[in-house]
Design an enzyme around this catalytic site. Structure first.
Site, short mmCIF file in Angstrom:
data_model
loop_
_atom_site.label_atom_id
_atom_site.label_comp_id
_atom_site.label_asym_id
_atom_site.label_seq_id
_atom_site.Cartn_x
_atom_site.Cartn_y
_atom_site.Cartn_z
N CYS A 138 0.83 -1.21 0.00
CA CYS A 138 0.00 0.00 0.00
C CYS A 138 0.87 1.26 0.00
O CYS A 138 1.58 1.51 -0.96
CB CYS A 138 -0.99 -0.08 1.16
SG CYS A 138 -2.45 0.95 1.00
N HIS B 125 -3.87 -6.15 1.96
CA HIS B 125 -3.69 -6.31 3.40
C HIS B 125 -4.26 -7.68 3.77
O HIS B 125 -4.72 -8.43 2.92
CB HIS B 125 -4.44 -5.21 4.16
CG HIS B 125 -3.98 -3.83 3.82
ND1 HIS B 125 -2.78 -3.31 4.26
CD2 HIS B 125 -4.58 -2.86 3.09
CE1 HIS B 125 -2.67 -2.07 3.82
NE2 HIS B 125 -3.73 -1.77 3.10
#
Lengths: 247, 399
Positions: A93, A194
């Site tokens: 990310c 994630h």
């Protein structure tokens, strides 16, 4: 036979890039080595990035923290130096974004990235949030879908010398209309997933470990992980309601 | 939601007359309680303390958005004051509408990222709202840099300092973007003038409360854990500002033994089930500390419905390793994700998605620690069973 030295896993700036449980990726790597009888340690890095580690793990974070994290990681020799030395990197990310050429900051301005990856990140109109299933485009991961949860306002466009990690089957991924998720360049892997991504995808964890130790690793079965993947990858259906008459 | 008023009534009323909240608030002194953790507990404590000298309305069901606040006021037409728990995202609007006499700011840390906006933007809006409400007194956490940045915008400030051993995680300064390290002494931004203010009220790890004019009292609460000592200190500080004698405020707070089911124990034939709630990593650390203080077996119940945060990656920010050596069950909708977390944490456990069943399987004294919707589900079932037992005890003693 000489004792293998401990594999050193750097958890980079978890104080800035730690809003999403991604430091769990370092935990997964360490345990998967320890359970195979190898020594491994996690080095938590909150200042300049040392070049002596074998694997570097960067997580996701908020916009203002991301800018600070990029400044820290840019201090020479830093992460660039480690990559040039052949270190393995997993960047998730915001971590992925700062490794690129530039990324959009909280003030709307572009910030310089570390230039380790050929990609740029701009702001999406809508946040990409939800479960992702993606088919890896890396031959070593063929046959094992990637699963994870994305939550990002950034859209990452890969340049000509960056290969995508996977093709999106459901979800958004990099978010530039190319249908791709993540990036691979040498031993640097970036992803928007994630979960943490290595908790959900043991094959990816073991690929990074094999790059780091320089040889294949014996297989490792963690039943809880298999059960989780089975749930995450099964087609969606309504779950049965709890029996309300149970006291 | 079947009660007259309630959140639905509040929502309807606000739709019909958006100024209603402001109108109802003008006649009563209003205290708003907000922050990432401790809102419900501190609201219940402050309401109990304020009840020493008034009849406060408060949103005891924990409905903490604007319509919940309004519902509380509608439900208590004879109340002459109000203590309202307000979600941080809704706080600026409710400050503007109610022009509160007091705002309590407990702490600001990350809640679930996919539910609320980024923490900084939430805090900035609170700061703006306080600047625009000059008659409001803020009772705020001196140890939390984000709270201090917001509260400094208020004209009247009462600072409460949590124990020295409680350090924030390290934050980016709200005002200048510089980094503020967690330190054992007083914190300060490296780049600008923001720093820890000196506090009027201080509480230590073991419950020593120090206040203005030499006030000193040892807090002995029925609610467990250090976080509740801190919540109590905020409640006493705010109640004192409101005009309640501090000793009477402390006595009122010390009498509470559960907060809307949190910490409530439900007897079983072979033991008891104690319910604990944790909604984010900071809350989970505190809950683990409460569990560690007792020899119970443990059920961890994790859901990921909208109100919980749709993704349980946060499980990896919680030091579940602390449960090693205990009997543990992984439970809730996301039991499988939790099981992976526990496996890597080397915590032996079994998996049973139904938390009430899991508690029964463990037997004896059991702590059920659950996130928001899992907690509500277990509480509803155990409370209903307890009510049924009271009205018709079973012949065979089960239930």
């Amino acid at each position: 036979m000489p004792t293998e030295s401990a594999v050193r896993i750097a958890s980079v700036s978890p104080d800035l890039l730690g809003t999403y449980g991604d430091k769990g990726n370092a935990e997964v790597l360490r345990q998967r080595l320890r359970w195979r009888g190898r020594t491994a340690e996690i080095v938590t890095v909150t200042g300049a990035v040392p070049t002596g580690c074998d694997i570097y793990v960067l997580g996701g974070g908020e916009d203002s923290a991301q800018v600070l994290a990029a400044q820290r990681a840019a201090r020479p020799p830093g992460l660039r130096g480690a990559v040039e030395r052949g270190a393995v990197v997993l960047a998730v990310c915001a971590g992925l974004q700062i490794l690129g050429e530039r990324f959009a900051g909280p003030d709307g301005h572009d910030h310089a990235g570390l230039g380790v990856l050929d990609l740029t990140t701009t702001r999406r109109v809508r946040r990409a949030v939800g479960e992702v299933v993606a088919t890896p485009l890396v031959p070593e991961l063929a046959g094992t879908p990637l699963t994870g949860f994305e939550n990002h306002g950034g859209a990452t466009r890969l340049g000509p010398t960056a290969r995508p990690l996977a093709r999106v089957e459901s979800g958004v991924g990099n978010g530039c209309g190319q249908g791709t998720e993540g990036v691979v360049a040498g031993r640097v892997v970036g992803t928007y997933l994630h979960g943490p991504v290595l908790a959900r995808n043991p094959a990816l964890a073991d690929l990074l470990l094999e790059w780091a130790v320089g040889e294949p690793l014996p297989p490792l079965q963690v039943p809880a992980v298999e059960q989780l993947r089975e749930r995450r990858l099964r087609p969606r259906r309504r779950l049965p309601r709890l029996n309300r008459s149970t006291p | 939601m079947g009660r007259p008023g309630g959140v639905l009534g509040g929502r309807v009323a606000l739709a019909l007359d958006p100024g209603l909240l402001a109108e109802l608030a003008t006649s009563r002194p209003v205290a708003l309680v907000s922050g990432t953790n401790g809102k419900s507990t501190t609201t219940a404590m402050l309401a109990a303390a304020v009840a020493v000298r008034s009849r406060p309305a408060w949103n005891r069901t924990g409905a903490n958005m604007a319509d919940g606040a309004l519902a509380a006021l509608l439900d208590h037409p004879d109340a002459d004051s109000a203590v309202l728990e307000i979600d941080e995202g809704y706080l600026p609007g409710v400050i503007a509408q109610t022009r509160p006499a007091y705002v309590v700011l407990l702490n600001m840390s990350r809640d679930q990222l996919d539910r609320v906006g980024e923490v900084h933007s939430v805090v900035r809006r609170i700061r703006t709202a306080l600047a625009a409400s000059p008659r409001t007194t803020v009772i705020a956490n001196a140890g939390d840099p984000l709270v201090v940045a917001a509260a400094q915008a208020a004209e009247h400030r009462i600072w409460v300092a949590p124990p020295r051993t409680w350090r924030h995680d390290g934050v980016t300064c709200l005002l200048c973007g510089g980094h503020i390290d967690p330190v054992a002494t007083t914190w300060g931004c490296a780049e600008c003038a923001l720093r820890e203010p000196s506090a009027t009220w201080t509480v230590t790890e073991d419950g020593q409360l120090l206040g203005p004019d030499g006030y000193r009292r040892t807090l002995e609460l029925r609610l467990p854990g250090a976080a509740n000592l801190v919540n109590a200190s905020f409640a006493v500080a705010a109640a004192t500002a409101y005009g309640v004698a501090p000793d009477r405020a402390v006595d009122a707070v010390a009498g509470l033994d559960e907060i809307a089911g949190r910490y409530r124990s439900f007897p079983r034939p072979d033991g008891e089930t104690r319910l604990l709630l944790a909604k984010n990593p900071a809350g989970w650390s505190e809950t683990l500390a409460v569990i560690e203080a007792s020899p119970s077996a443990v059920v961890i119940a994790v859901n990921s419905r909208e109100a919980d945060g749709r993704d349980p990656s946060w499980l990896w920010d919680v030091p579940f390793e602390r449960l090693r050596g205990r009997r543990v069950m992984a439970s809730g909708d996301r039991a499988a994700d939790l099981a992976v977390r526990l496996a890597y944490a080397e915590v032996d456990h079994e998996v049973e998605p139904d938390p009430v069943m899991a508690a029964r399987m463990l037997g004896g004294r059991v702590d059920v620690a659950a996130d928001y919707t899992a907690f509500l589900g277990v509480r509803a079932r155990l409370a209903r069973a307890a009510a049924e037992d009271r009205t018709s005890p079973r012949a065979d003693g089960t239930g």
